[in-house]
Design an enzyme around this catalytic site. Structure first.
Site, PDB file in Angstrom:
ATOM      1  N   TYR A 149      14.408  22.800 -13.247  1.00  0.00           N
ATOM      2  CA  TYR A 149      13.756  24.042 -12.816  1.00  0.00           C
ATOM      3  C   TYR A 149      14.652  24.708 -11.777  1.00  0.00           C
ATOM      4  O   TYR A 149      15.075  24.058 -10.811  1.00  0.00           O
ATOM      5  CB  TYR A 149      12.393  23.725 -12.209  1.00  0.00           C
ATOM      6  CG  TYR A 149      11.626  24.917 -11.676  1.00  0.00           C
ATOM      7  CD1 TYR A 149      11.422  25.071 -10.303  1.00  0.00           C
ATOM      8  CD2 TYR A 149      11.070  25.872 -12.530  1.00  0.00           C
ATOM      9  CE1 TYR A 149      10.705  26.141  -9.803  1.00  0.00           C
ATOM     10  CE2 TYR A 149      10.334  26.949 -12.029  1.00  0.00           C
ATOM     11  CZ  TYR A 149      10.162  27.081 -10.668  1.00  0.00           C
ATOM     12  OH  TYR A 149       9.450  28.160 -10.174  1.00  0.00           O
ATOM     13  N   ASP A 244      22.276  22.863  -8.368  1.00  0.00           N
ATOM     14  CA  ASP A 244      21.090  23.445  -7.735  1.00  0.00           C
ATOM     15  C   ASP A 244      20.546  22.379  -6.772  1.00  0.00           C
ATOM     16  O   ASP A 244      19.846  21.459  -7.192  1.00  0.00           O
ATOM     17  CB  ASP A 244      20.056  23.833  -8.789  1.00  0.00           C
ATOM     18  CG  ASP A 244      18.800  24.392  -8.156  1.00  0.00           C
ATOM     19  OD1 ASP A 244      17.919  24.850  -8.910  1.00  0.00           O
ATOM     20  OD2 ASP A 244      18.678  24.364  -6.914  1.00  0.00           O
ATOM     21  N   LYS A 272      14.503  25.306   0.907  1.00  0.00           N
ATOM     22  CA  LYS A 272      13.601  24.294   1.471  1.00  0.00           C
ATOM     23  C   LYS A 272      14.059  23.784   2.846  1.00  0.00           C
ATOM     24  O   LYS A 272      13.822  24.416   3.868  1.00  0.00           O
ATOM     25  CB  LYS A 272      13.449  23.150   0.462  1.00  0.00           C
ATOM     26  CG  LYS A 272      12.788  23.599  -0.872  1.00  0.00           C
ATOM     27  CD  LYS A 272      12.663  22.469  -1.846  1.00  0.00           C
ATOM     28  CE  LYS A 272      12.250  22.941  -3.228  1.00  0.00           C
ATOM     29  NZ  LYS A 272      10.803  23.170  -3.371  1.00  0.00           N
TER      30      LYS A 272
END
Ligand code: KE4
Length: 433
Positions: A149, A244, A272
């Site tokens: 994702y 990623d 994050k």
């Protein structure tokens, strides 16, 4: 042993009201508990390894806001740094010295990053990095992996993980075929499939993007040689390798998964942890590539709140805390004890389980395993996971509400918290066996 039934009256009231106000009553789909059932919880506050819901129930939290709370929620040093920063304003819309500071820290820490651009989310970082891959190579196609994702931008919603997998959405409506025609997919850990895609699309693939450790199809580790093989393949074909690290960045090690595995991509996305809980994303990498980004170069990307002083402050303080000696040894020890105990508890209840951890990231599947890709991850008993999730909530442990997510520990999780968690697992596995 049946657990006491939690009083979640206030969560029910608020969540019910939210249904009329926001789609599914949430700001992000996975929070709606659709795949695990039970009452979605409305949080009142968080601190350290704990969360409290609006009914006053306390949980040991293994989501940590999906990664940012690696130092523990509301760390006092982060809070006091923000209290000082907020007196100077919440957003400048102009350069500020704090951007230099956080940029220098990221560049010093992450092997691939010589230059960095801040944005406001992981989705933005991945959208921008794909545009940059295409701008730099002049090629339109990209390879991603099933179950990975990279945020909700159109071109990545192809066999995506996280909430897309959780909700069993084939791929989202509203995404034109023309947009995803250039998105090629391969099974994770399958180098031959990637070789095949390069052979079928000569000089047409801008690059390969992947989670260096998958956290969005459940927890799936790269097999030995997989990352190294992708590094060689992309070089051989004049394509870019992109990690990623929105989830793994500063979680797997201070230099991310790329430092842990010793494989350096051309570009890296982050998010994050580098925002310490405030909205921050970033992309960075080789200087010759990053200098294509406007206004240094022609590739356009922009953002009103990018680099804002509060998010920079929270990120800087968080990274200062993480770069202390012994940080990742502590996180590794905590998480290894947790996952070993979880597997022992499941086995003691006669349930199949496979899983593992790397530093402060862990996960397990309720099946025999091994799980090397998304197809094998689907063998997990998602229904039984839902029962486990509810049983653990009743015992004060908050796991990700999906069989296709990873778990996160923090510096705040104590030995006592881990032991209490393992006792809850022992009782819950016995309940659902
Ligand atoms: P955001 O746009 O949600 O900040 O980042 C997207 C993203 C990109 N890349 C990776 C590897 C990610 O894990 C994410 C977001 N992670 C999910 C958790 N699986 C966010 C939780 C949610 O969607 O609510």
């Amino acid at each position: 042993m049946t657990a006491p039934t939690l009083n979640t009256t206030r969560s029910q009231e608020l969540f019910s009201a939210a249904q009329a106000l926001m789609p599914g009553g949430v700001s992000s789909p996975v929070r709606a508990f659709r795949s695990v059932g039970g009452q979605p919880l409305v949080f009142e506050r968080v601190k350290g390894p704990y969360a409290w819901d609006v009914d006053g129930n306390k949980y040991i939290d293994y989501i940590g806001s999906w990664g940012p709370a690696i130092c523990g929620h509301a760390h006092p040093e982060v809070i006091s740094a923000l209290q000082e920063a907020i007196e100077k304003g919440t957003s400048f819309g102009a350069p500020c010295a704090l951007e230099n500071t956080l940029a220098e820290m990221v560049i010093d820490a992450v092997p691939s990053v010589e230059m960095v651009r801040f944005v406001n989310s992981g989705t933005e970082a991945c959208m921008a990095v794909l545009r940059l891959m295409r701008a730099f190579t002049g090629r339109d196609k990209v390879i991603k992996f099933e179950g990975c994702y990279h945020g909700h931008a159109d071109m990545f919603l192809v066999k995506a993980g996280s909430g897309v997998a959780t909700l069993g959405l084939p791929d989202s409506p509203g995404v034109p075929r023309s947009t995803t025609a250039n998105t090629l997919t391969a099974p994770y850990n399958d180098l031959e499939a990637v070789k095949q895609l390069f052979a079928e699309n000569p000089a047409a693939i801008s690059g390969v993007i992947l989670e260096p450790i998958v956290g969005n199809a459940g927890f799936i580790q790269p097999e030995p040689g997989f990352l190294e093989g992708l590094r060689e393949l992309t070089k051989e074909h004049g394509a870019l390798l992109v990690f990623d690290e929105v989830m793994t960045g500063f979680r797997i090690s201070y230099g991310g998964a790329q430092a842990h595995f010793g494989v350096t991509p051309d570009l890296t996305t982050m998010g994050k942890v580098i925002g310490g809980g405030l909205p921050v994303g970033a992309y960075g990498g080789r200087r010759d590539i990053m200098e294509m980004v406007a206004p240094a170069g022609p590739m356009y990307q922009a953002g009103t709140l990018s680099g804002n002083p509060l998010a920079m402050t929270a990120g800087i303080k968080t990274l200062e805390l993480l770069r202390q000696p012994g940080t990742y040894e502590k996180l590794t020890a905590t998480t290894e004890k947790l996952i070993a105990g979880i597997k022992d508890a499941a086995s003691a209840a006669g349930l199949p389980i496979t899983g593992g951890s790397v530093s402060a990231m862990f996960g397990f599947f309720l099946c025999e395993g091994p799980v090397r890709n998304f197809e094998e991850a689907k063998a997990t008993d998602a229904e039984r996971f839902g029962k486990l999730h509810r049983a653990m909530l009743q015992r004060g442990v908050y796991l990700a509400p999906s069989a296709f997510e990873a778990g996160f520990t923090s510096l705040a999780h104590s030995d006592g918290d881990i032991e209490a968690t393992l006792q809850a697992f022992r009782e819950s596995f016995a309940d659902i066996a």
